[in-house]
Design a protein around this motif. Structure first.
Motif, PDB file in Angstrom:
ATOM      1  N   CYS A   1     -41.932 -16.827 -16.085  1.00 22.91           N
ATOM      2  CA  CYS A   1     -42.156 -17.613 -17.302  1.00 22.91           C
ATOM      3  C   CYS A   1     -40.871 -17.576 -18.123  1.00 22.91           C
ATOM      4  CB  CYS A   1     -43.327 -17.046 -18.100  1.00 22.91           C
ATOM      5  SG  CYS A   1     -43.654 -17.972 -19.633  1.00 22.91           S
ATOM      6  N   TRP A   2     -40.360 -18.761 -18.469  1.00 24.76           N
ATOM      7  CA  TRP A   2     -39.117 -18.930 -19.240  1.00 24.76           C
ATOM      8  C   TRP A   2     -39.483 -19.389 -20.647  1.00 24.76           C
ATOM      9  CZ3 TRP A   2     -36.725 -22.893 -21.839  1.00 24.76           C
ATOM     10  CH2 TRP A   2     -35.340 -22.800 -22.061  1.00 24.76           C
ATOM     11  N   VAL A   3     -39.071 -18.613 -21.661  1.00 25.56           N
ATOM     12  CA  VAL A   3     -39.428 -18.915 -23.050  1.00 25.56           C
ATOM     13  C   VAL A   3     -38.164 -18.927 -23.903  1.00 25.56           C
ATOM     14  CG1 VAL A   3     -40.701 -18.137 -25.091  1.00 25.56           C
ATOM     15  CG2 VAL A   3     -41.716 -17.895 -22.817  1.00 25.56           C
TER      16      VAL A   3
ATOM     17  N   LEU B   1     -48.992 -19.890 -27.935  1.00 28.57           N
ATOM     18  CA  LEU B   1     -48.983 -20.870 -26.850  1.00 28.57           C
ATOM     19  C   LEU B   1     -49.290 -20.151 -25.540  1.00 28.57           C
ATOM     20  CD1 LEU B   1     -48.426 -23.676 -25.624  1.00 28.57           C
ATOM     21  CD2 LEU B   1     -45.997 -23.049 -25.553  1.00 28.57           C
ATOM     22  N   HIS B   2     -50.342 -20.606 -24.836  1.00 26.81           N
ATOM     23  CA  HIS B   2     -50.698 -20.092 -23.520  1.00 26.81           C
ATOM     24  C   HIS B   2     -50.469 -21.193 -22.485  1.00 26.81           C
ATOM     25  CE1 HIS B   2     -53.684 -16.828 -25.188  1.00 26.81           C
ATOM     26  NE2 HIS B   2     -52.436 -16.659 -25.584  1.00 26.81           N
TER      27      HIS B   2
ATOM     28  N   VAL C   1     -50.884 -16.813 -16.076  1.00 25.69           N
ATOM     29  CA  VAL C   1     -50.811 -17.292 -17.458  1.00 25.69           C
ATOM     30  C   VAL C   1     -49.619 -16.630 -18.141  1.00 25.69           C
ATOM     31  CG1 VAL C   1     -52.434 -15.498 -18.224  1.00 25.69           C
ATOM     32  CG2 VAL C   1     -52.029 -17.498 -19.660  1.00 25.69           C
ATOM     33  N   CYS C   2     -48.919 -17.428 -18.936  1.00 24.83           N
ATOM     34  CA  CYS C   2     -47.821 -16.940 -19.776  1.00 24.83           C
ATOM     35  C   CYS C   2     -48.254 -17.082 -21.231  1.00 24.83           C
ATOM     36  CB  CYS C   2     -46.552 -17.741 -19.513  1.00 24.83           C
ATOM     37  SG  CYS C   2     -45.134 -17.204 -20.495  1.00 24.83           S
ATOM     38  N   ARG C   3     -48.143 -15.991 -21.980  1.00 24.50           N
ATOM     39  CA  ARG C   3     -48.577 -15.982 -23.375  1.00 24.50           C
ATOM     40  C   ARG C   3     -47.383 -15.736 -24.297  1.00 24.50           C
ATOM     41  NH1 ARG C   3     -52.309 -13.004 -20.409  1.00 24.50           N
ATOM     42  NH2 ARG C   3     -54.468 -13.783 -20.481  1.00 24.50           N
TER      43      ARG C   3
ATOM     44  N   GLU D   1     -40.043 -23.505 -26.549  1.00 26.38           N
ATOM     45  CA  GLU D   1     -40.025 -24.031 -25.183  1.00 26.38           C
ATOM     46  C   GLU D   1     -40.580 -22.972 -24.238  1.00 26.38           C
ATOM     47  OE1 GLU D   1     -36.244 -26.702 -24.443  1.00 26.38           O
ATOM     48  OE2 GLU D   1     -35.657 -24.897 -25.553  1.00 26.38           O
ATOM     49  N   GLN D   2     -41.523 -23.387 -23.391  1.00 31.49           N
ATOM     50  CA  GLN D   2     -42.143 -22.456 -22.448  1.00 31.49           C
ATOM     51  C   GLN D   2     -42.345 -23.177 -21.110  1.00 31.49           C
ATOM     52  OE1 GLN D   2     -45.005 -19.362 -23.778  1.00 31.49           O
ATOM     53  NE2 GLN D   2     -46.495 -20.522 -22.602  1.00 31.49           N
TER      54      GLN D   2
END
Length: 272
Positions: free
Chosen positions: A221-223, A207-208, A166-168, A178-179
């Motif tokens: 994870c790219w944010v 956003l998860h 999971v990316c938070r 953008e995620q």
């Protein structure tokens, strides 16, 4: 027809000034509003910081008495100049009037800005003395409060042989963000993930994003967000993956029993 009107007016003219006013009456009169009255600007500030709202009006006569007010959704601060001195009438705790006599400049400082302080601020200068009252200046400033995302990645659990990650991205503002997931440096198809969005009590957003992995490689994870100078990339290494798998192999029965007891309790409550 217009030329006939000009000839009629000229025939009645007995003075140069009279002719001028009569000829001007043939044309629509346009009164140009001072451009300074519509001056506006935009300021971007991080949450918890201060912003300076400039009025850009320099008094030209010390004998004039006038008020300077700052408005947003309501009146935030009001001061009055009388007999070369400033009198504070009413100001919110987080707002103060700033007067610099050396440069004859005035402004308002709004401190500890929060997300709900985003909006349009208006400085209004009104002359009261000598009467009648007259609007001298009205300037608008749009203040955008921003908050960068707090990004983290972790293993959420093992639904099968390989864990779910999971990316938070938490507490960011504005909402556009953008995620995306990357596998060994390559972006994953968005259809392989699912996300949960929510609005926090303070007006920020969270956003998860979840991804079911199929192997133990480098997952990142790219944010990207308007508050970031460049995208944030956080990576889970294969070592993290194998360590997580080993833990679930050793303690998977605990997770299974706990989940079973939980659902059994819910079932009993529903039946009762």
């Amino acid at each position: 027809m217009k030329f006939l009107k000009y000839e009629m007016i000229l025939s009645k003219c007995n003075a140069v000034t009279t002719c001028a006013w009569m000829l001007l009456s043939l044309f629509p009169v346009v009164i140009a509003e001072d451009a300074l009255f519509n001056s506006s600007s935009i300021q971007t500030v991080h949450r918890g910081m201060s912003v300076n709202i400039s009025c850009n009006y320099k008094p030209s006569n010390d004998s004039d008495g006038f008020t300077v007010e700052l408005h947003s959704n309501s009146k935030l601060c009001s001061v009055m100049k009388s007999n070369k001195s400033w009198i504070k009438q009413s100001c919110k705790d987080h707002c103060r009037f700033v007067w610099i006599p050396e440069t004859v400049q005035m402004s308002f400082e709004v401190s500890n800005l929060q997300i709900n302080d985003t909006g349009t601020y208006k400085c209004v200068v009104t002359r009261l003395i000598p009467p009648p009252s007259q609007l001298l200046r009205e300037e608008k400033t749009f203040v955008q409060v921003i908050v960068p995302p707090n990004v983290s990645v972790s293993h959420e659990g093992a639904l099968g042989e390989f864990p779910t990650i999971v990316c938070r991205s938490e507490g960011f503002y504005p909402s556009a963000l953008e995620q995306m997931w990357m596998r060994n440096g390559e972006f994953q198809n968005a259809s392989l993930t699912y996300s949960i969005n929510k609005t926090n009590p303070d007006g920020s957003f969270t956003l998860h994003s979840f991804l079911n992995t199929s192997d133990c490689v480098n997952y990142s994870c790219w944010v990207n967000h308007s508050t970031l100078s460049q995208p944030t990339i956080l990576t889970l290494t294969p070592a993290d993956c194998y360590e997580n798998r080993d833990w679930y192999k050793e303690n998977g029965w605990i997770v299974f029993v706990t989940s079973a007891l939980f659902f059994l309790t819910i079932l009993i409550i529903m039946i009762v």
